[in-house]
Structure formats: C-alpha cells, structure tokens
Design a protein around this motif. Structure first.
Motif, PDB file in Angstrom:
ATOM      1  N   PRO A   1       0.816  -1.218   0.000  1.00 47.16           N
ATOM      2  CA  PRO A   1       0.000   0.000   0.000  1.00 47.16           C
ATOM      3  C   PRO A   1       0.851   1.271   0.000  1.00 47.16           C
ATOM      4  CG  PRO A   1      -0.913  -1.608   1.515  1.00 47.16           C
ATOM      5  CD  PRO A   1       0.410  -2.149   1.064  1.00 47.16           C
ATOM      6  N   HIS A   2       0.442   2.194  -0.845  1.00 46.42           N
ATOM      7  CA  HIS A   2       1.178   3.438  -1.074  1.00 46.42           C
ATOM      8  C   HIS A   2       0.732   4.506  -0.080  1.00 46.42           C
ATOM      9  CE1 HIS A   2       1.839   7.387  -2.980  1.00 46.42           C
ATOM     10  NE2 HIS A   2       2.934   6.828  -3.463  1.00 46.42           N
ATOM     11  N   LEU A   3       1.672   5.381   0.293  1.00 41.72           N
ATOM     12  CA  LEU A   3       1.332   6.491   1.182  1.00 41.72           C
ATOM     13  C   LEU A   3       2.126   7.728   0.805  1.00 41.72           C
ATOM     14  CD1 LEU A   3      -0.191   7.416   3.818  1.00 41.72           C
ATOM     15  CD2 LEU A   3       1.965   6.966   5.002  1.00 41.72           C
ATOM     16  N   TYR A   4       1.453   8.723   0.239  1.00 43.98           N
ATOM     17  CA  TYR A   4       1.996  10.077   0.232  1.00 43.98           C
ATOM     18  C   TYR A   4       0.823  10.988   0.553  1.00 43.98           C
ATOM     19  CZ  TYR A   4       5.393  13.690  -0.289  1.00 43.98           C
ATOM     20  OH  TYR A   4       6.254  14.735   0.014  1.00 43.98           O
ATOM     21  N   ALA A   5       0.383  10.861   1.780  1.00 43.48           N
ATOM     22  CA  ALA A   5      -0.791  11.571   2.261  1.00 43.48           C
ATOM     23  C   ALA A   5      -0.655  11.680   3.779  1.00 43.48           C
ATOM     24  CB  ALA A   5      -2.066  10.823   1.853  1.00 43.48           C
ATOM     25  N   GLY A   6      -1.795  11.741   4.460  1.00 47.96           N
ATOM     26  CA  GLY A   6      -1.773  11.908   5.899  1.00 47.96           C
ATOM     27  C   GLY A   6      -1.960  10.607   6.663  1.00 47.96           C
ATOM     28  N   PRO A   7      -2.098  10.704   7.982  1.00 44.85           N
ATOM     29  CA  PRO A   7      -2.067   9.516   8.832  1.00 44.85           C
ATOM     30  C   PRO A   7      -3.347   8.700   8.861  1.00 44.85           C
ATOM     31  CG  PRO A   7      -2.348  11.474  10.176  1.00 44.85           C
ATOM     32  CD  PRO A   7      -2.116  11.956   8.773  1.00 44.85           C
ATOM     33  N   VAL A   8      -4.470   9.256   8.408  1.00 43.24           N
ATOM     34  CA  VAL A   8      -5.693   8.452   8.388  1.00 43.24           C
ATOM     35  C   VAL A   8      -5.614   7.436   7.251  1.00 43.24           C
ATOM     36  CG1 VAL A   8      -8.211   8.491   8.220  1.00 43.24           C
ATOM     37  CG2 VAL A   8      -7.023  10.283   9.496  1.00 43.24           C
ATOM     38  N   GLU A   9      -5.095   7.852   6.087  1.00 44.40           N
ATOM     39  CA  GLU A   9      -4.864   6.878   5.021  1.00 44.40           C
ATOM     40  C   GLU A   9      -3.846   5.830   5.480  1.00 44.40           C
ATOM     41  OE1 GLU A   9      -4.471   7.284   0.353  1.00 44.40           O
ATOM     42  OE2 GLU A   9      -2.492   7.424   1.279  1.00 44.40           O
ATOM     43  N   TRP A  10      -2.819   6.264   6.190  1.00 40.85           N
ATOM     44  CA  TRP A  10      -1.832   5.325   6.740  1.00 40.85           C
ATOM     45  C   TRP A  10      -2.525   4.272   7.607  1.00 40.85           C
ATOM     46  CZ3 TRP A  10       1.735   6.312  11.467  1.00 40.85           C
ATOM     47  CH2 TRP A  10       2.761   5.358  11.510  1.00 40.85           C
TER      48      TRP A  10
END
Length: 412
Positions: free
Chosen positions: A309-318
């Motif tokens: 899973p990709h993450l370049y966003a904030g902590p809720v998506e994390w």
C-alpha cells in the motif's frame, strides 16, 4: 444506524511538508452519534472544489444509508452519471467516505476494521520509507546528492528499516513520457552505488520514477540499475497504458511496481493481466475504499503478485493501509513517512506503533486511531494549489533535473 452528517477538514501540512501540501480528512457521523474518520487522497481539483465533490458524493449516494452497505454505496458512486468506470475524483471522494464507514462499524462493534475484512493475517507489518533529508542536510541539494542519500539510508537502516526508496531520475513533467537524460541515468547509478554501499545486504532498495519515461527510456534506465538488484522499479511509464508496463517488465530483470495513481479493481486488473506489474501499490484514499482494495489484493493474489500500500498523504490513510495490510495474505510491505512523521502522529494521537522497521497491527476499534480535531482545525489549509503538482517544463537535457521529494514550498 444511519449515516447522517459530514464535516470536511482540509489540514495544512507544516514544513518540511512530507506527505503533500495538505491532508483532506472527512468526519462522518451517524444519527446515533458514532463518528468515523477517513482521508481523501485524489486531488485533481482544488481543495474547495474537492470539498464540493465530497459533499455531493455523500449526500447523493450515502446519506441516510447504513454504514454497513459499503458495496451498495460503492456501486452508486461508481455508476454515478451513467459512467460505470473509474473516475479518480469521485472515487477519491468515495474512498475517504468509505474509510469512515469502516471506522464507524469498528467502533460500534468494538473491533478493529481488519476483523471485518477476513480477520488477522499479519500481526507485524514490514515498513519502508522514502529517503528524506536528515537534520543538517541542505533541503535543496539533498535530492541530487548520492552522499546525503547514503547517509540517510544508513540512518534509516540503523532505526530498523529493511527497505528504503529514492527518486533521483529527474522531474515530474506533464508532457508525457520522455527519454531520460544521460545525466539522470548516471545520477541514478551513483545513488544506487552510494546507497548500496551504505546499507549492504541489510535493506532492499526501491526505485521510484512516477511514470516519467517512454517505454524504451524506462528500459534503458532499468538496464543500467539492474546490477544493484532493486526490489522494484516503481511506475516506470505513465499509468494509463498497461500494455507498455508489460513491455518494460519483459525487458528487465527488476520487478515492476505500480498503483498509486490507479483506481478500482478495473484498472489494477488490467495491468496485472498484461503481466505489467508483480507488485501493486493501491493508495486507500484513491483506490475505491477498503472493500474495493481488498478485492484488488485478491485479484493480485490470483496473479501471484504482492501488495505494498502506497502512502503520500496523511495519517488516516496510513491507518487504513495498515488495516488492509493486516488481513491480506500477499502483503509485501507498507509505506511509512519516516517513522510516522511528527505532525502526522500527533493528528492521530500517536496511536500507531512503529518499532524496529515494523508496525504492530492495531487492536483498538475501527481504524485504531484517536483523531485530534483541535490540532487539525488549528492548521487549516488556505491556499489554492493542489496537494501535488507536475511541472510544465520538459526534461532538461543540458542542465540538471531534480525532484524535490514531492515537498511543497514553504509558501502557497
């Protein structure tokens, strides 16, 4: 239990801004007072316009519905306007809202979200990070410095990471795929040599390029870095042509990864079917929601492919990524911004535990976070620029090209 109210929180990301200029959170409440949080990653329109889209999706397809009926609500959004095809803006809006529905269900039943999506498969989740400047590093020079990258990689491995990622191969240009400049090819080789020298066999190296190259250009670059045995070559060509991914995969001995800009099982299935990727990277705030991404993971399983899973966003998506990762058998690893990010962690109450390169699967209800609304409201985003943007200028073949890590400038 019925979905009743929506609040949108567009939160400015303080410098240095890893994760984008702002985070787009949604707070969804039921008529009986249960609250869930989600995050929208797709941001092809400005924040004010995106808020309107999110509100329309909620009011048109979700308000008054049970949060349990995520499949029905997905089909409404997916089919809206007589489309029945992936629309990244609508699917981005729905993804964040669907995430909030699962948070509500988990809290209502006192169980973590992964318990509803197949149960616990992975108690510990392998984590990786981009290389970001260390204290004392020049924020401009870092992105083209193999020496600073090696120093950062060594520090990340000391912390416990077993995989690190970098992207030294030039700009993000809106002009479509280009041939890499020779300088960019050689700089990439220098990065690999320095980072491999710093980490040895202790960590995998992940190479990001974000769809910049023509098919032949990607193969040229890929062949130069094969000797360093990267775990993946990420999005070597633009994301809209799965057949070209297959040509790159056939021309190299490096696993191909893609997915941060894809939405729904329709787009992921297309690239998997061609053999264009052996690692898929759905971003939960864009891919269609948790249930849809669970289906994407299942399709990947059929093709013997893994999920990161990709993450370049904030902590809720994390947090949503972590819930998905906990319940799938073909997990490779999850992206983390450093060890979670100071501001990111504070937004969710420091609830996610990262240690020695791994994340402990949360056992708390819902997404397992304690969202700090006061902190979020204290950092409103008031600019007009997008979360991430591409440059209009083409690749520079006589000078230097640099990618600043997706970092926003200090001022809008």
């Amino acid at each position: 239990m019925k979905l009743a109210d929506l609040e949108v929180l567009v939160v400015g990301n303080p410098p240095p801004g890893w994760g984008g200029r702002y985070f787009f959170f949604v707070k969804v409440s039921t008529a009986c007072g249960v609250v869930g949080y989600g995050e929208v990653y797709a941001a092809a329109v400005g924040p004010a316009a995106m808020e309107t889209v999110v509100r329309d999706v909620f009011e048109r397809h979700m308000a008054g519905e049970s949060p349990e009926n995520t499949e029905l609500m997905f089909r409404r959004a997916y089919s809206s306007g007589f489309t029945q095809r992936p629309d990244p803006t609508v699917m981005g809006a729905f993804s964040g809202l669907e995430m909030a529905c699962w948070d509500i269900l988990g809290k209502a039943h006192g169980r973590p979200v992964h318990a509803f999506l197949g149960g616990l498969m992975n108690e510990r989740l392998r984590s990786y990070t981009y290389l970001y400047p260390l204290p004392g590093h020049d924020l401009t020079a870092f992105w083209t410095s193999p020496e600073m990258a090696a120093e950062c990689a060594a520090e990340m491995v000391r912390l416990g990471f077993t995989a690190v990622k970098f992207d030294p191969a030039g700009p993000y240009t809106l002009r479509g795929g280009h041939q890499p400049a020779m300088g960019d090819i050689e700089l990439s080789v220098e990065f690999f040599r320095a980072v491999r020298g710093a980490v040895g066999r202790r960590a995998d190296i992940l190479f990001g390029t974000h769809g910049q190259f023509t098919t032949s250009g990607a193969i040229r670059l890929g062949r130069r870095i094969e000797e360093f045995d990267p775990l993946w070559f990420e999005e070597p060509v633009p994301p809209d042509n799965p057949d070209e991914f297959a040509k790159v995969a056939a021309g190299l001995r490096i696993p191909i990864a893609t997915g941060e800009r894809l939405s729904t099982k329709a787009e992921f299935a297309a690239v998997l079917k061609t053999g264009g990727a052996s690692i898929v990277q759905p971003a939960l705030g864009r891919s269609g929601g948790l249930l849809e991404t669970k289906k994407i993971a299942a399709i990947a399983e059929v093709f013997n492919a893994q999920v990161a899973p990709h993450l370049y966003a904030g902590p809720v998506e994390w947090a949503a990524n972590i819930q998905l990762a906990a319940c799938i058998p073909n997990l490779l690893m999850v992206e983390t911004i450093q060890t979670g990010g100071d501001f990111h962690r504070r937004l969710i109450g420091g609830t996610i535990v990262w240690e020695d390169g791994y994340i402990r699967t949360p056992t708390a209800p819902g997404l397992g976070i304690e969202f700090d609304e006061d902190l979020a409201r204290a950092h409103p985003w008031e600019g007009t620029r997008l979360h991430l943007e591409m440059q209009e200028a083409p690749c520079d073949y006589s000078g230097a090209n640099a990618f600043a890590g997706g970092a926003p400038p200090m001022k809008d």
